[in-house]
Design a protein around this motif. Structure first.
Motif, PDB file in Angstrom:
ATOM      1  N   SER A 259       0.846  -1.248  -0.057  1.00 37.71           N
ATOM      2  CA  SER A 259      -0.077  -0.071  -0.082  1.00 37.71           C
ATOM      3  C   SER A 259       0.800   1.333   0.036  1.00 37.71           C
ATOM      4  O   SER A 259       0.509   2.239  -0.569  1.00 37.71           O
ATOM      5  CB  SER A 259      -0.906   0.034   1.265  1.00 37.71           C
ATOM      6  OG  SER A 259      -0.221   0.122   2.648  1.00 37.71           O
ATOM      7  N   PHE A 260       2.019   1.107   0.790  1.00 36.52           N
ATOM      8  CA  PHE A 260       2.900   2.078   0.578  1.00 36.52           C
ATOM      9  C   PHE A 260       3.230   2.647  -1.007  1.00 36.52           C
ATOM     10  O   PHE A 260       3.480   3.838  -1.285  1.00 36.52           O
ATOM     11  CB  PHE A 260       4.202   2.103   1.330  1.00 36.52           C
ATOM     12  CG  PHE A 260       5.507   3.031   1.120  1.00 36.52           C
ATOM     13  CD1 PHE A 260       5.475   3.933   1.753  1.00 36.52           C
ATOM     14  CD2 PHE A 260       6.369   2.591   0.243  1.00 36.52           C
ATOM     15  CE1 PHE A 260       6.728   4.799   1.738  1.00 36.52           C
ATOM     16  CE2 PHE A 260       7.494   3.325  -0.164  1.00 36.52           C
ATOM     17  CZ  PHE A 260       7.556   4.327   0.661  1.00 36.52           C
ATOM     18  N   THR A 261       3.625   1.362  -1.669  1.00 35.15           N
ATOM     19  CA  THR A 261       3.942   1.474  -2.936  1.00 35.15           C
ATOM     20  C   THR A 261       2.986   2.078  -4.036  1.00 35.15           C
ATOM     21  O   THR A 261       3.323   2.725  -4.838  1.00 35.15           O
ATOM     22  CB  THR A 261       4.683   0.294  -3.405  1.00 35.15           C
ATOM     23  OG1 THR A 261       5.361  -0.145  -2.671  1.00 35.15           O
ATOM     24  CG2 THR A 261       5.441   0.410  -4.785  1.00 35.15           C
ATOM     25  N   LEU A 262       1.616   1.722  -3.381  1.00 34.18           N
ATOM     26  CA  LEU A 262       0.529   2.191  -4.409  1.00 34.18           C
ATOM     27  C   LEU A 262       0.571   3.661  -4.533  1.00 34.18           C
ATOM     28  O   LEU A 262       0.322   4.371  -5.553  1.00 34.18           O
ATOM     29  CB  LEU A 262      -0.868   1.540  -3.929  1.00 34.18           C
ATOM     30  CG  LEU A 262      -1.984   2.083  -4.763  1.00 34.18           C
ATOM     31  CD1 LEU A 262      -1.960   1.749  -5.998  1.00 34.18           C
ATOM     32  CD2 LEU A 262      -3.204   1.549  -3.927  1.00 34.18           C
ATOM     33  N   ALA A 263       0.867   4.235  -3.297  1.00 35.21           N
ATOM     34  CA  ALA A 263       0.535   5.891  -3.275  1.00 35.21           C
ATOM     35  C   ALA A 263       1.750   6.297  -3.882  1.00 35.21           C
ATOM     36  O   ALA A 263       1.714   7.371  -4.621  1.00 35.21           O
ATOM     37  CB  ALA A 263       0.715   6.097  -1.897  1.00 35.21           C
ATOM     38  N   GLN A 264       2.998   5.722  -3.939  1.00 34.80           N
ATOM     39  CA  GLN A 264       4.155   6.117  -4.980  1.00 34.80           C
ATOM     40  C   GLN A 264       3.805   6.065  -6.190  1.00 34.80           C
ATOM     41  O   GLN A 264       4.275   6.906  -7.078  1.00 34.80           O
ATOM     42  CB  GLN A 264       5.213   5.231  -4.467  1.00 34.80           C
ATOM     43  CG  GLN A 264       5.734   5.000  -3.028  1.00 34.80           C
ATOM     44  CD  GLN A 264       7.023   6.285  -2.794  1.00 34.80           C
ATOM     45  OE1 GLN A 264       7.693   6.401  -3.735  1.00 34.80           O
ATOM     46  NE2 GLN A 264       6.973   6.834  -1.878  1.00 34.80           N
ATOM     47  N   LEU A 290       4.590  15.106   6.695  1.00 38.49           N
ATOM     48  CA  LEU A 290       3.460  14.036   6.890  1.00 38.49           C
ATOM     49  C   LEU A 290       4.045  12.711   7.431  1.00 38.49           C
ATOM     50  O   LEU A 290       3.312  11.992   7.788  1.00 38.49           O
ATOM     51  CB  LEU A 290       2.948  13.872   5.450  1.00 38.49           C
ATOM     52  CG  LEU A 290       1.741  13.017   5.028  1.00 38.49           C
ATOM     53  CD1 LEU A 290       0.525  13.335   6.127  1.00 38.49           C
ATOM     54  CD2 LEU A 290       1.304  12.806   3.830  1.00 38.49           C
ATOM     55  N   LEU A 291       5.323  12.771   6.800  1.00 38.41           N
ATOM     56  CA  LEU A 291       5.821  11.291   7.425  1.00 38.41           C
ATOM     57  C   LEU A 291       5.982  11.150   8.916  1.00 38.41           C
ATOM     58  O   LEU A 291       6.107   9.990   9.428  1.00 38.41           O
ATOM     59  CB  LEU A 291       7.492  11.092   6.728  1.00 38.41           C
ATOM     60  CG  LEU A 291       8.291   9.904   6.811  1.00 38.41           C
ATOM     61  CD1 LEU A 291       7.489   8.809   5.934  1.00 38.41           C
ATOM     62  CD2 LEU A 291       9.571  10.135   6.429  1.00 38.41           C
ATOM     63  N   ILE A 292       6.078  12.301   9.619  1.00 39.15           N
ATOM     64  CA  ILE A 292       6.027  12.229  11.200  1.00 39.15           C
ATOM     65  C   ILE A 292       4.951  11.186  11.663  1.00 39.15           C
ATOM     66  O   ILE A 292       5.220  10.367  12.298  1.00 39.15           O
ATOM     67  CB  ILE A 292       6.230  13.568  11.678  1.00 39.15           C
ATOM     68  CG1 ILE A 292       7.499  14.136  11.146  1.00 39.15           C
ATOM     69  CG2 ILE A 292       6.245  13.278  13.364  1.00 39.15           C
ATOM     70  CD1 ILE A 292       7.595  15.460  11.613  1.00 39.15           C
ATOM     71  N   PRO A 293       3.709  11.814  11.471  1.00 32.35           N
ATOM     72  CA  PRO A 293       2.443  11.098  11.976  1.00 32.35           C
ATOM     73  C   PRO A 293       2.259   9.557  11.165  1.00 32.35           C
ATOM     74  O   PRO A 293       1.749   8.718  11.971  1.00 32.35           O
ATOM     75  CB  PRO A 293       1.513  12.056  11.836  1.00 32.35           C
ATOM     76  CG  PRO A 293       1.784  12.759  10.835  1.00 32.35           C
ATOM     77  CD  PRO A 293       3.119  12.977  10.640  1.00 32.35           C
ATOM     78  N   ALA A 294       2.593   9.662   9.866  1.00 29.96           N
ATOM     79  CA  ALA A 294       2.310   8.334   9.484  1.00 29.96           C
ATOM     80  C   ALA A 294       3.190   7.164   9.779  1.00 29.96           C
ATOM     81  O   ALA A 294       2.862   6.138   9.764  1.00 29.96           O
ATOM     82  CB  ALA A 294       2.750   8.548   7.654  1.00 29.96           C
ATOM     83  N   VAL A 308      -2.836  -0.810   6.650  1.00 29.91           N
ATOM     84  CA  VAL A 308      -2.897  -0.498   5.243  1.00 29.91           C
ATOM     85  C   VAL A 308      -3.145   0.979   4.990  1.00 29.91           C
ATOM     86  O   VAL A 308      -2.214   1.732   4.381  1.00 29.91           O
ATOM     87  CB  VAL A 308      -4.068  -1.019   4.478  1.00 29.91           C
ATOM     88  CG1 VAL A 308      -4.286  -0.810   3.079  1.00 29.91           C
ATOM     89  CG2 VAL A 308      -3.932  -2.833   4.326  1.00 29.91           C
ATOM     90  N   VAL A 309      -3.912   1.602   5.752  1.00 30.05           N
ATOM     91  CA  VAL A 309      -4.118   3.276   5.707  1.00 30.05           C
ATOM     92  C   VAL A 309      -2.757   3.827   6.189  1.00 30.05           C
ATOM     93  O   VAL A 309      -2.518   4.928   5.419  1.00 30.05           O
ATOM     94  CB  VAL A 309      -5.021   3.394   6.524  1.00 30.05           C
ATOM     95  CG1 VAL A 309      -5.322   5.207   6.503  1.00 30.05           C
ATOM     96  CG2 VAL A 309      -6.451   3.151   5.912  1.00 30.05           C
ATOM     97  N   GLY A 315       3.321   6.512   2.394  1.00 32.20           N
ATOM     98  CA  GLY A 315       3.645   6.464   0.632  1.00 32.20           C
ATOM     99  C   GLY A 315       3.635   7.894   0.098  1.00 32.20           C
ATOM    100  O   GLY A 315       4.188   8.014  -0.651  1.00 32.20           O
ATOM    101  N   VAL A 316       2.354   8.287   0.556  1.00 32.74           N
ATOM    102  CA  VAL A 316       2.234   9.692  -0.027  1.00 32.74           C
ATOM    103  C   VAL A 316       3.263  10.622   0.319  1.00 32.74           C
ATOM    104  O   VAL A 316       3.642  11.647  -0.329  1.00 32.74           O
ATOM    105  CB  VAL A 316       0.843  10.362   0.501  1.00 32.74           C
ATOM    106  CG1 VAL A 316       0.616  11.783   0.170  1.00 32.74           C
ATOM    107  CG2 VAL A 316      -0.416   9.344   0.003  1.00 32.74           C
ATOM    108  N   ALA A 317       3.589  10.634   1.660  1.00 23.32           N
ATOM    109  CA  ALA A 317       4.817  11.341   2.327  1.00 23.32           C
ATOM    110  C   ALA A 317       6.083  10.931   1.214  1.00 23.32           C
ATOM    111  O   ALA A 317       6.774  11.900   1.002  1.00 23.32           O
ATOM    112  CB  ALA A 317       5.014  10.956   3.661  1.00 23.32           C
ATOM    113  N   GLY A 318       6.604   9.767   1.214  1.00 22.46           N
ATOM    114  CA  GLY A 318       7.345   9.290   0.538  1.00 22.46           C
ATOM    115  C   GLY A 318       7.593  10.188  -0.817  1.00 22.46           C
ATOM    116  O   GLY A 318       8.735  10.407  -1.571  1.00 22.46           O
TER     117      GLY A 318
END
Length: 416
Positions: A259-264, A290-294, A308-309, A315-318
Motif C-alpha cells: 500500500s505504501f508503494t501504491l501511493a508512490q 507528513l511522514l512524522i505521524p504516518a 494499510v491506511v 507512501g504519500v509522504a515518500g
C-alpha cells in the motif's frame, strides 16, 4: 520495474524463509528477529559503501550501461543461489552478493536518467522512473505472499517449494532487466567539456562551501533520504510479530507493505511534474512533515486495515520527497558528475534500508507502556522524520528558478 519486482519478492520471502525452520546452522546466539534484521541489512550496508565509488567510476568512463547490466547479472546469480543453500552463513554471503549487484546498478541508472532528462522536466523524468520502479516494488510483496502460500508446486515433473518458486521468480526478473537494458538503453554522447568535468577525485562534500548554510544541500538531502528509508524499512523484520498482533496472513502483510508503494505509483510522476513548475523544496518539506505521524501510527494500529491506511499515507509522504529530492540533486549536478552527485542520495537511501530492519529488530525488544509490543521502532522513525524536516528547512535552497532562466545553469555545489 522487472528488477524491482524480483528484489521486493525477497522483502517478504527472506524473513519467512529464515524463520521457517528450513534454514539451519544456528542463529549465532542472537534472537531470530535480530538475525533477520542483520541479514536484511547486510546488503544495504555493503552496497551503500560501494555506491559513491561506482558512481565516480561511471563518471570517469562515461559508460553507464555496462555498470547497470553487470549489476543485474550479479543479482540474477545471487537470487538463484538462495534456492541452493540452507544455512544462515550462506544466506548472509548471498545477501552481500546482492549488495554488490545493487551497487553497480543504482548509481549508473539514476545518472542515466538525470543526463537524459531535460532541465525543465527533470522532476517529471525522476517521477516517471521512480513510478516504474515502484510498480515492480509494489507487486513483488503481494505476489510473493501468494506464491509462498500456494506452494508446493510441480513444474516439469519436479516438486518446488513456495520458497524455491519465489527465488526463481526473482532470478528471472533480474535477468529480464539485464536483457531489456542491453537491448533498449544507450549511453549518452560525451563531449570533451563533459569529459574534463568528471574530475579525478571522489569528493562528496559535507559542508556548504558555496552558499551560506552549514551543510552541503546534496548531503542534507542525503540525510533526509536516509531518514525516510529507515522509516519505510522498519516494518520488514517485524512481519511475524505484526501478523500475530493483527491476526493476519503473509498475504495481508504483503498488501500492507504494497500500500505504501501504491501511493508512490499514483503520485511520483504528478509530484515530479509539479516540482518542475512550482519548485522542489515545498514538496520535500511537506512530505517530511507528513511522514512524522504516518510512521508513528504504525506502532499503534490494531487492525490490518489501519496498517494499510498508515502505510498508504507513508507512501504519500515518500512520494512528495523522493522525486523532487532526486531532481533537486540533479539540478545541482554539473557536467558528468551525475554519478557521484546522485550516489549521495542512492547511497543514503540504501543505508537507510539497511539500518531500518536492524534498528527495528533491536528496538522491538523495548516495549512502551502504550501501543503494540513493537511500537518503539516506529516512534524512533517518526523522530528521525522530524529531524529531516528541520535539516531541509534550514539547509536546502530552491533550484527551479535558476533552471527556468535560459542564461543560468544548475546551481554550483562543492559535491561536483
Amino acid at each position: 520495474m522487472a528488477d524491482s519486482l524480483g528484489n521486493s519478492f525477497l522483502i517478504v520471502v527472506l524473513p519467512l524463509y529464515i524463520t521457517s525452520g528450513v534454514v539451519g546452522g544456528g542463529t549465532f546466539g542472537l534472537a531470530p528477529a535480530l538475525v533477520t534484521g542483520i541479514i536484511l541489512s547486510a546488503y544495504g550496508f555493503f552496497n551503500s559503501a560501494l555506491q559513491p565509488f561506482v558512481g565516480k567510476l561511471s563518471d570517469r568512463t562515461g559508460k553507464r550501461r555496462i555498470f547497470v547490466v553487470v549489476g543485474l547479472l550479479v543479482l540474477t546469480v545471487a537470487n538463484f543461489a538462495y534456492s541452493l543453500v540452507d544455512s544462515y552463513g550462506a544466506i548472509l554471503l548471498i545477501r552481500l552478493g546482492q549488495g554488490l549487484g545493487v551497487a553497480f546498478t543504482i548509481p549508473a541508472t539514476v545518472a542515466l536518467v538525470n543526463e537524459l532528462a531535460a532541465d525543465t522536466a527533470r522532476g517529471e523524468s525522476m517521477g516517471t522512473f521512480n513510478t516504474f520502479r515502484m510498480v515492480g516494488f509494489g507487486l513483488g510483496p503481494v505476489v510473493a505472499g501468494a506464491v509462498i502460500n500456494r506452494g508446493p508446486y510441480r513444474v516439469f515433473g519436479r516438486a518446488l517449494t513456495g520458497f524455491e518458486a519465489a527465488f526463481y521468480v526473482a532470478t528471472v526478473s533480474a535477468l529480464l532487466g539485464a536483457v531489456l537494458v542491453t537491448l533498449l538503453v544507450s549511453d549518452p554522447e560525451v563531449s570533451e567539456e563533459e569529459e574534463a568535468s568528471a574530475g579525478e577525485d571522489l569528493n562528496i562534500a559535507v559542508r556548504d562551501h558555496v552558499g551560506d548554510n552549514l551543510l552541503d544541500p546534496v548531503f542534507t538531502l542525503g540525510l533526509a533520504s536516509l531518514f525516510i528509508a529507515i522509516g519505510i524499512a522498519l516494518l520488514e523484520p517485524l512481519q511475524t510479530q505484526v501478523n500475530s498482533a493483527l491476526g493476519q496472513s503473509a498475504t495481508m502483510f504483503g498488501i500492507e507493505f504494497a500500500s505504501f508503494t501504491l501511493a508512490q505509483v499514483l503520485l511520483q510522476r504528478p509530484i515530479g511534474m509539479w516540482s518542475d513548475e512550482y519548485g522542489r523544496r515545498p514538496f520535500i518539506l511537506a512530505g517530511l512533515l507528513l511522514l512524522i505521524p504516518a510512521t508513528f501510527v504504525e506502532g499503534f494500529v490494531v487492525t490490518p486495515l489501519g496498517m494499510v491506511v498508515a502505510r498508504f499515507v507513508q507512501g504519500v509522504a515518500g512520494a512528495a520527497v523522493l522525486a523532487p529530492a532526486m531532481a533537486l540533486a540533479g539540478d545541482i549536478a554539473a557536467g558528468r558528475s551525475s554519478g557521484t552527485t546522485m550516489s549521495v542520495l542512492t547511497m543514503s537511501f540504501g543505508l537507510g534500508v539497511a539500518i531500518g530492519p536492524l534498528s527495528a529488530g533491536y528496538l522491538s525488544g523495548v516495549e512502551l507502556p502504550v501501543g503494540q509490543p513493537y511500537a518503539t521502532p516506529f516512534v524512533f522513525g517518526a523522530l528521525l522524520a522530524l529531524v529531516g524536516f528541520v535539516l531541509v528547512y534550514t539547509q536546502v535552497e530552491e533550484t527551479v528558478q535558476a533552471n527556468a532562466s535560459p542564461d543560468s545553469g544548475p546551481s554550483p555545489s562543492s559535491s561536483d
